[in-house]
Design a protein around this motif. Structure first.
Motif, PDB file in Angstrom:
ATOM      1  N   GLY A 106       0.789  -1.229   0.000  1.00 57.35           N
ATOM      2  CA  GLY A 106       0.000   0.000   0.000  1.00 57.35           C
ATOM      3  C   GLY A 106       0.813   1.267   0.000  1.00 57.35           C
ATOM      4  N   GLU A 107       2.005   1.213   0.543  1.00 60.49           N
ATOM      5  CA  GLU A 107       2.869   2.393   0.584  1.00 60.49           C
ATOM      6  C   GLU A 107       4.269   1.905   0.950  1.00 60.49           C
ATOM      7  N   PRO A 108       5.257   2.771   0.775  1.00 64.48           N
ATOM      8  CA  PRO A 108       6.600   2.338   1.164  1.00 64.48           C
ATOM      9  C   PRO A 108       6.613   2.010   2.657  1.00 64.48           C
ATOM     10  N   ASP A 163       7.413  -7.388   0.817  1.00 68.00           N
ATOM     11  CA  ASP A 163       6.946  -6.021   0.604  1.00 68.00           C
ATOM     12  C   ASP A 163       6.526  -5.962  -0.860  1.00 68.00           C
ATOM     13  N   THR A 164       5.222  -5.807  -1.082  1.00 70.83           N
ATOM     14  CA  THR A 164       4.681  -5.999  -2.436  1.00 70.83           C
ATOM     15  C   THR A 164       4.272  -4.677  -3.061  1.00 70.83           C
ATOM     16  N   TRP A 195       2.435  -2.764  -6.052  1.00 70.19           N
ATOM     17  CA  TRP A 195       1.495  -2.872  -7.172  1.00 70.19           C
ATOM     18  C   TRP A 195       0.441  -1.810  -7.026  1.00 70.19           C
ATOM     19  N   GLN A 196      -0.586  -1.830  -7.875  1.00 68.32           N
ATOM     20  CA  GLN A 196      -1.597  -0.763  -7.899  1.00 68.32           C
ATOM     21  C   GLN A 196      -2.955  -1.327  -8.318  1.00 68.32           C
ATOM     22  N   THR A 197      -3.998  -0.549  -8.090  1.00 68.71           N
ATOM     23  CA  THR A 197      -5.321  -0.916  -8.596  1.00 68.71           C
ATOM     24  C   THR A 197      -5.210  -1.279 -10.082  1.00 68.71           C
ATOM     25  N   ASP A 212       4.595   6.522 -10.007  1.00 65.59           N
ATOM     26  CA  ASP A 212       5.492   6.484  -8.842  1.00 65.59           C
ATOM     27  C   ASP A 212       6.905   6.826  -9.286  1.00 65.59           C
ATOM     28  N   ARG A 254       4.512   8.878  -4.942  1.00 67.37           N
ATOM     29  CA  ARG A 254       3.843   9.327  -6.155  1.00 67.37           C
ATOM     30  C   ARG A 254       4.530  10.561  -6.727  1.00 67.37           C
ATOM     31  N   ARG A 292      -5.840   5.719  -1.283  1.00 63.71           N
ATOM     32  CA  ARG A 292      -5.412   6.616  -2.349  1.00 63.71           C
ATOM     33  C   ARG A 292      -6.429   7.734  -2.537  1.00 63.71           C
TER      34      ARG A 292
HETATM   35  O1  PRX Z   1       2.394   4.737  -4.695  1.00 60.93           O
HETATM   36  C1  PRX Z   1       2.253   3.342  -4.773  1.00 60.93           C
HETATM   37  C2  PRX Z   1       1.671   2.817  -3.482  1.00 60.93           C
HETATM   38  O2  PRX Z   1       0.276   2.739  -3.683  1.00 60.93           O
HETATM   39  C3  PRX Z   1      -0.067   3.158  -5.016  1.00 60.93           C
HETATM   40  C4  PRX Z   1      -1.210   2.338  -5.543  1.00 60.93           C
HETATM   41  O3  PRX Z   1      -2.340   2.557  -4.749  1.00 60.93           O
HETATM   42  P1  PRX Z   1      -3.625   1.670  -4.947  1.00 60.93           P
HETATM   43  O4  PRX Z   1      -3.990   1.647  -6.386  1.00 60.93           O
HETATM   44  O5  PRX Z   1      -4.635   2.161  -3.991  1.00 60.93           O
HETATM   45  O6  PRX Z   1      -3.176   0.209  -4.572  1.00 60.93           O
HETATM   46  C5  PRX Z   1      -2.694  -0.060  -3.295  1.00 60.93           C
HETATM   47  C6  PRX Z   1      -2.565  -1.547  -3.093  1.00 60.93           C
HETATM   48  C7  PRX Z   1      -1.932  -2.289  -4.185  1.00 60.93           C
HETATM   49  C8  PRX Z   1       1.205   2.965  -5.799  1.00 60.93           C
HETATM   50  O7  PRX Z   1       1.220   3.776  -6.960  1.00 60.93           O
HETATM   51  N1  PRX Z   1       2.192   1.487  -3.133  1.00 60.93           N
HETATM   52  C9  PRX Z   1       1.523   0.325  -3.151  1.00 60.93           C
HETATM   53  N2  PRX Z   1       2.308  -0.673  -2.671  1.00 60.93           N
HETATM   54  C10 PRX Z   1       3.496  -0.137  -2.358  1.00 60.93           C
HETATM   55  C11 PRX Z   1       3.433   1.236  -2.659  1.00 60.93           C
HETATM   56  N3  PRX Z   1       4.489   2.043  -2.473  1.00 60.93           N
HETATM   57  C12 PRX Z   1       5.612   1.493  -1.993  1.00 60.93           C
HETATM   58  N4  PRX Z   1       5.751   0.191  -1.664  1.00 60.93           N
HETATM   59  C13 PRX Z   1       4.722  -0.657  -1.828  1.00 60.93           C
HETATM   60  N5  PRX Z   1       4.861  -1.930  -1.482  1.00 60.93           N
END
Ligand code: PRX
Length: 655
Positions: free
Chosen positions: A393-395, A417-418, A420-422, A508, A523, A534
């Motif tokens: 979800g975030e760093p 630590d995964t 990815w994004q929507t 990102d 971001r 987000r």
């Molecule tokens: O900025 C990155 C951050 O969450 C964004 C995507 O948000 P959303 O579409 O709501 O999905 C969240 C769940 C997958 C990305 O552009 N983000 C997500 N995972 C990480 C991350 N930033 C750093 N490390 C992560 N593991």
């Protein structure tokens, strides 16, 4: 671009945690097997995915075309194949796993309920038949606005079973956000509940749904209402139908609707830097393949696991790692309805103990919040069944990573630590737990079949380990978004426009170290990440400006110890700038107003009133300056190019 302070802090992180021999021995992937997958993907990217799709998914009609790139960047995968996502998640397992528990559920008040695969299949079929009886069929949109209860997953699976497209709206969003999303999707049916339990309160879902429908949503024909809390709610007998009345009497068999691989499985609205939230459209075959493979590779998912992903089904994580990926793999999932601290701060750990959770996947904001509550809470519980931890979800800051590692993982469990994004549908960059050494704060390396790079403003690939740049994906992948619902132009412009349709631009910034490890810095656009949620700054600004007393607003993110980022709003009022008690009153009112317009998650933590915003001579708001002011930094930037340099002291709260 990259925030230098951030960059410095990750660049100084040098600890490395290799996989433990005991884990490697039993892991699905060790380094040899991982190397073989990478080699296969490098040799034939499309063939690699096609082979997995044939082997790992159940097809009613096999595909012959693996990738159709004739309309790039609108890519299509496995186009002439037909399948059904629900048949893949349920029917496929009935022979071998019919009596295995698919869902273990715990409500916030402590109520428990289990579903075996056979029971889940029957309930999904009944619900699918109920949807059909309302006239819902292939391609129709169904909005789901529910608490984290098994019926939310049942509703998703029922839609998938009949080829209807679900669009879930997180229960924390307000009636006004719900209305926008219902109207955006043109939904025929709304599935909701009387309420849900959260933090000792009732979330008034039905009330919000009624408000949304009172404001518009003309396409909605019926509202299916689950009785969860049992408290009194409004009920319009011409439109509303109780779940228990509509579903129970239906037959427990429903033939799956076989859909084309590209048939949309779901829409999920997410925030961007401009305009209203976008309806991210995912496919059936490609999406399911990404969700399935990432569960095997990243979570090392096995038959005896109890997999707990704490995300709500209102977010993509809840789609891929609660509803679809684990079930497609025949796993047991745990669903918990409520807050982590009810009745006390030990709730999560108690759940892990009592349900024998083996894989625990959560967000850095939750880890930081639990860390703050102290080590005594987890220490009271037996966490010995845990074998793998995950973050999304975030760093994740190295401090939170180390706490997760030592206090929860007892210094031996792998942490994935995964990143990815929507839009990506499934995990893209993450360590393979039996093969890739972890570094706290890095999501490590891309998965097999995922091609990512770091590029500069001109789109040139950066190879120097010190360089920060844009994170891009250079080859199509099966679980990628297909388009923005109803606005393909926006899809192309937002994700592909920056580098002439050559790369998918994630939004990102990142840096890649000498070992090829990725360190996500955050971001590059005006998207905030508040407690892993987000939010677009523009959405919050529009919400503020829709208040009659507000003339103009600018919203920025400020680093926050637990939430990651908090919402900081600069507001210019119509008439005089409020001060003292008037300012306090208006602050309270505006916070409530944003809560009503978007949802409580978007309420500004701080609002500062000023006579004007810092603008360049061409009228652009200098956001970088506002971010520095919000952080309370000494202003070292050149403000002489501002139209109104005198405003800076006032914005900084010095006047
Ligand atoms: O900025 C990155 C951050 O969450 C964004 C995507 O948000 P959303 O579409 O709501 O999905 C969240 C769940 C997958 C990305 O552009 N983000 C997500 N995972 C990480 C991350 N930033 C750093 N490390 C992560 N593991």
């Amino acid at each position: 671009m990259a925030d230098n302070k951030n960059l410095q802090s990750v660049l100084t992180e040098t600890r490395v945690f290799p996989p433990q021999p005991g884990f490697i021995e039993k892991a699905r992937l060790n380094s040899d097997r991982l190397a073989a997958l990478h080699a296969a993907a490098a040799a034939d990217h499309v063939g690699f995915w096609a082979d997995l799709a044939k082997k790992e998914l159940g097809w009613q009609t096999p595909f012959t075309t693996a990738l159709d790139d004739s309309q790039a960047p609108n890519y299509a995968w496995f186009t002439d194949g037909k399948l059904n996502a629900s048949a893949n998640c349920l029917d496929r397992h009935l022979d071998a796993r019919g009596d295995k528990i698919a869902i273990r559920f715990e409500g916030e008040p402590g109520d428990l309920k289990n579903y075996t695969y056979r029971e889940l299949h029957a309930e999904v079929c009944r619900t699918a038949n109920a949807l059909k009886s309302f006239g819902v069929g292939k391609g129709d949109r169904v909005v789901i606005y529910m608490p984290m209860v098994p019926e939310a997953v049942i509703a998703m699976q029922a839609c998938a079973r009949i080829g209807a497209i679900h669009s879930i709206v997180f229960g924390g969003f307000s009636s006004s956000s719900l209305k926008d999303r219902i109207e955006g999707a043109g939904a025929k049916l709304l599935i909701t509940a009387d309420g849900g339990h959260r933090a000792g309160h009732i979330v008034e879902l039905k009330k919000a749904a009624d408000e949304a429908l009172a404001q518009g949503c003309d396409t909605i024909e019926k509202v299916l209402v689950l009785k969860r809390t049992g408290h009194d709610v409004g009920f319009d007998a011409t439109r509303d139908v109780w779940w228990h009345e509509a579903v129970a009497a239906q037959p427990a068999r429903c033939e799956p609707e076989w859909v084309e691989s590209e048939h949309p499985l779901f829409l999920l609205y997410t925030s961007g830097s401009t305009g209203k939230p976008k309806g991210i459209q995912h496919s059936t075959g490609g999406y399911l393949l990404g969700a399935t493979m990432s569960c095997q590779w990243v979570f090392d998912l096995r038959d005896d696991d109890v997999f707990w992903c704490t995300a709500d089904v209102g977010w993509i994580t809840g789609h891929s790692y609660v509803a679809y990926g684990p079930l497609a793999n025949g796993a047991t999932i745990l669903m918990y309805e409520g807050a982590p601290t009810v009745p006390d701060a030990g709730r999560f750990w108690k759940i892990c103990q009592e349900h024998g959770v083996t894989i625990f996947y959560t967000a850095p904001t939750a880890i930081r919040a639990l860390m703050k509550l102290g080590d005594d809470w987890p220490k009271q519980y037996d966490l010995s069944k845990l074998r793998l931890l995950g973050s999304v979800g975030e760093p994740i800051n190295p401090e939170a990573w180390m706490w997760f590692h030592t206090v929860i993982g007892k210094e031996k469990l792998p942490i994935v630590d995964t990143w990815w994004q929507t839009e990506t549908g499934a995990i893209m960059i993450a360590p393979i737990p039996g093969a890739v050494p972890a570094k706290p704060g890095s999501c490590t390396k891309p998965l097999p079949g995922i091609a990512v790079e770091v590029v500069d403003e001109a789109g040139e690939i950066l190879t120097s380990p010190d360089a920060g740049g844009y994170l891009v994906v250079t080859k199509p992948w099966p679980s990628m978004l297909r388009t923005v619902w109803g606005d393909n132009e926006r899809y192309i412009k937002t994700y592909w426009g920056q580098f002439n349709n050559k790369y998918y631009v994630a939004g990102d910034s990142t840096h890649r170290d000498a070992d090829g490890y990725y360190w996500i810095l955050g971001r590059v656009d005006d998207v905030l990440n508040v407690s892993g949620h987000r939010l677009g700054t523009m959405e919050i600004e529009s919400a503020l400006v829709s208040h009659p007393q507000v003339a103009e607003a600018a919203v920025v993110g400020r680093p926050h110890e637990v939430k990651g980022e908090s919402v900081f709003a600069f507001v210019i009022c119509r008439g005089d700038r409020p001060i003292g008690a008037a300012a306090e009153k208006l602050t309270k009112e505006l916070r409530e107003h944003v809560g009503r317009e978007i949802g409580a998650l978007a309420k500004p933590d701080e609002i500062r009133f000023a006579d004007n915003l810092p603008k360049t001579r061409s009228g652009k708001i200098m956001r970088r300056l506002l971010r520095s002011i919000a952080k309370g930094e000494e202003i070292t930037q050149d403000i002489s190019t501002l139209e109104n340099p005198g405003i800076v002291a006032q914005l900084a709260g010095k006047e």
